[in-house]
Design a protein around this motif. Structure first.
Motif, PDB file in Angstrom:
ATOM      1  N   ARG A  44       0.832  -1.212   0.000  1.00  0.00           N
ATOM      2  CA  ARG A  44       0.000   0.000   0.000  1.00  0.00           C
ATOM      3  C   ARG A  44       0.863   1.257   0.000  1.00  0.00           C
ATOM      4  NH1 ARG A  44      -5.575  -0.503  -1.015  1.00  0.00           N
ATOM      5  NH2 ARG A  44      -6.171  -2.608  -0.388  1.00  0.00           N
ATOM      6  N   VAL A  45       1.895   1.249   0.824  1.00  0.00           N
ATOM      7  CA  VAL A  45       2.771   2.428   0.907  1.00  0.00           C
ATOM      8  C   VAL A  45       3.492   2.643  -0.423  1.00  0.00           C
ATOM      9  CG1 VAL A  45       4.827   3.387   2.008  1.00  0.00           C
ATOM     10  CG2 VAL A  45       3.070   2.262   3.399  1.00  0.00           C
ATOM     11  N   THR A  46       3.966   1.549  -1.036  1.00  0.00           N
ATOM     12  CA  THR A  46       4.652   1.667  -2.316  1.00  0.00           C
ATOM     13  C   THR A  46       3.718   2.202  -3.391  1.00  0.00           C
ATOM     14  OG1 THR A  46       6.105  -0.181  -1.739  1.00  0.00           O
ATOM     15  CG2 THR A  46       5.954   0.398  -4.066  1.00  0.00           C
ATOM     16  N   SER A 103       3.025   6.043  -2.557  1.00  0.00           N
ATOM     17  CA  SER A 103       4.138   6.994  -2.598  1.00  0.00           C
ATOM     18  C   SER A 103       5.076   6.781  -3.786  1.00  0.00           C
ATOM     19  CB  SER A 103       4.961   6.893  -1.305  1.00  0.00           C
ATOM     20  OG  SER A 103       5.618   5.632  -1.228  1.00  0.00           O
TER      21      SER A 103
END
Length: 531
Positions: A349-351, A354
């Motif tokens: 999710r973070v990848t 961002s």
């Protein structure tokens, strides 16, 4: 939106269609996208689940077919065929189209599964398992490469949780499913169970997945690198046999192991030379010019080294020292696999949100080193809660690394090399697991035998002269002094194995430091030149 990106990519990949084409464009429904991903996850599950199910059924198989002396070959034949064929499947997908090659691998796997279930003796079973492994080599590579084609790297992180979940499910459910099937339906259904699942995946991918094929002119202009493929197959086979047989079937310094090592080294050196001359190399060496790709291959190797070593020794420690039941051996790994799944989903999710990823190899390597060092501190008095926490730390580290390595590797090559990039990364992890099990296993066995000889004298040496690993039933029959000495020896062997793992994991941290954060390709975006 990730699903929108996937639908756009699927639409663009439909032969004859392009955005804005009045006639050729086809707009797939969201359901079609989900069906493709679901079918790919089934294929991935088949590749990962098979050995774990069959491992549980092996005692029953030997009792029915006999051939105890050939028992190890049932697993070795499958592993060899899988490892040796992995890079070739990847290259064939690049040359002749991903979909048709992937479907071929599924069909071969299913034929091998059906024939294995019908085997009448151990020799037949070994041969059919090799055929099954040949198909399995294309399953994992095909899944990764097709996902690489369909989903832009920037969006791919969102789907990491699905792949990590399939891996965790295979490791937890494999022994349970294998035991249940063998007890209620018979060992042959350990192979037949693949058929309905495989048919579902085959049908869904045949109908729903649409990918462009290379033109007939392009295919005819490309010649297969037969010599390179043969040399690579010989080299990989020799390496896997050395790591499988070394210290078990043959002593590490024996003539057989030395000859296999020489053959493997010679074949791989010859392979490297051939690849520099081949018009269409089976593993283009130019992909290693990308610093990120090379580093991800190294990190993948180390992750495989650590992960499969942990999967081997943690249940053994918990059964022998902590008195856990072997029946639920998959559940013993739940703290590690649960943490791996949760962290992998967060990392994805973070990848996706961002576009940044370098933090995960760094943090993952630190957590992996820490988790292995903590596990190396376990002794005969360590509680299950404490060992569970240690396993969770290791699992969190692997969760940062498992899918990120594939994601960054695929982002570091051109689309035409997606197959070989996926297969090379998969092969690195496979070879890492072979080396991890062999080297950590040799250290573990040596330590157990030494400690047993020290603490139980002649009785200890007799107990472990056949094998350093005893099942729960055999352990219960030992005299109390011998049993206590064995528990101490297993804890000592586990300490040595995990301490070695933590030292090796430092190499992953060193590699992660040099990873360059190249922007991930987005939906419809141009390829980013890999450094």
């Amino acid at each position: 939106m990730a699903d929108d990106a996937v639908r756009d990519t699927v639409r663009d990949a439909v032969p004859g269609g392009a955005p804005g084409d009045g006639e050729g464009a086809q707009e797939p429904q969201p359901r079609s996208v989900r069906v493709v991903l679901f079918a790919l996850m089934i294929a991935m599950l088949l590749a990962m689940l098979d050995n774990m199910i069959v491992g549980t059924a092996m005692p029953t198989i030997v009792g029915d077919l006999g051939g105890l002396s050939h028992l190890s070959w049932v697993v070795t034949a499958y592993t060899l065929a899988t490892a040796a064929s992995t890079p070739i499947w990847g290259k064939l997908g690049d040359l002749y189209g991903r979909k048709s090659i992937f479907l071929t691998s599924i069909v071969i796997f299913l034929i091998g599964s059906a024939l294995s279930g019908m085997a009448q003796d151990m020799d037949q079973l070994i041969g059919f398992r090799a055929l099954q492994g040949l198909g399995a080599g294309g399953l994992m590579v095909g899944v990764m490469a097709i996902i690489g084609d369909l989903i832009p790297p920037r969006e791919r992180g969102k789907y990491q949780g699905m792949m990590a979940g399939v891996m965790a499910l295979a490791m937890i459910a494999g022994p349970l499913v294998g035991g249940t099937i063998t007890d209620h339906w018979g060992w042959r259904w350990s192979f037949y169970i693949n058929l309905p699942l495989g048919v579902v995946a085959l049908a869904a991918i045949s109908v729903v997945l649409h990918l462009p094929k290379p033109s007939r002119e392009a295919r005819s202009a490309r010649s297969i690198d037969y010599l390179g493929a043969a040399l690579l197959t010989v080299g990989i086979t020799a390496i896997v046999l050395v790591t499988t047989w070394g210290g078990t079937e043959y002593a590490w310094g024996s003539a057989v192991i030395m000859e296999l090592t020489a053959i493997g080294v010679a074949a791989l050196v010859g392979f490297l030379f051939v690849e520099t001359k081949a018009a269409e190399p089976v593993m283009p060496l130019h992909i290693f010019r990308s610093r990120n790709f090379t580093l991800m291959s190294l990190i993948g190797f180390i992750t495989g080294f650590v992960m499969f070593g942990a999967v081997l020794f943690l249940p053994l420690y918990q059964q022998s020292v902590q008195g856990a039941s072997a029946t639920n051996s998959g559940l013993l790994l739940l703290p590690m696999l649960g943490a791996m799944l949760a962290v992998s989903m967060v990392a994805g999710r973070v990848t996706t949100g961002s576009g940044r990823y370098k933090v995960f190899p760094l943090v993952g390597s630190v957590l992996m080193i820490t988790g292995l060092f903590l596990l190396a501190q376990m002794d005969t008095g360590t509680s299950r809660v404490t060992s569970g926490v240690f396993m969770a730390v290791l699992g969190a580290g692997m969760g940062c690394l498992m899918q990120i390595t594939m994601l960054v590797a695929q982002n570091s090559v051109e689309m035409k090399d997606m197959g070989v990039a996926s297969s090379t990364t998969t092969l690195s992890r496979t070879l890492g697991s072979s080396f991890g099990v062999a080297i950590m296993g040799a250290l573990f066995n040596s330590r157990v035998q030494d400690v047993m000889a020290e603490r139980a004298g002649a009785l200890g040496s007799k107990v472990t002269e056949q094998s350093a690993q005893l099942d729960a039933a055999s352990l219960a029959k030992l005299p109390v002094p011998a049993r206590e000495a064995y528990q101490y020896a297993v804890a000592s062997g586990t300490h040595s194995a995990f301490l070695l793992g933590s030292v090796v994991a430092v190499l992953a941290l060193a590699a992660a430091v040099f990873v360059k954060e190249v922007p991930l390709r987005g939906a419809g975006g141009p390829p980013v030149a890999a450094e």
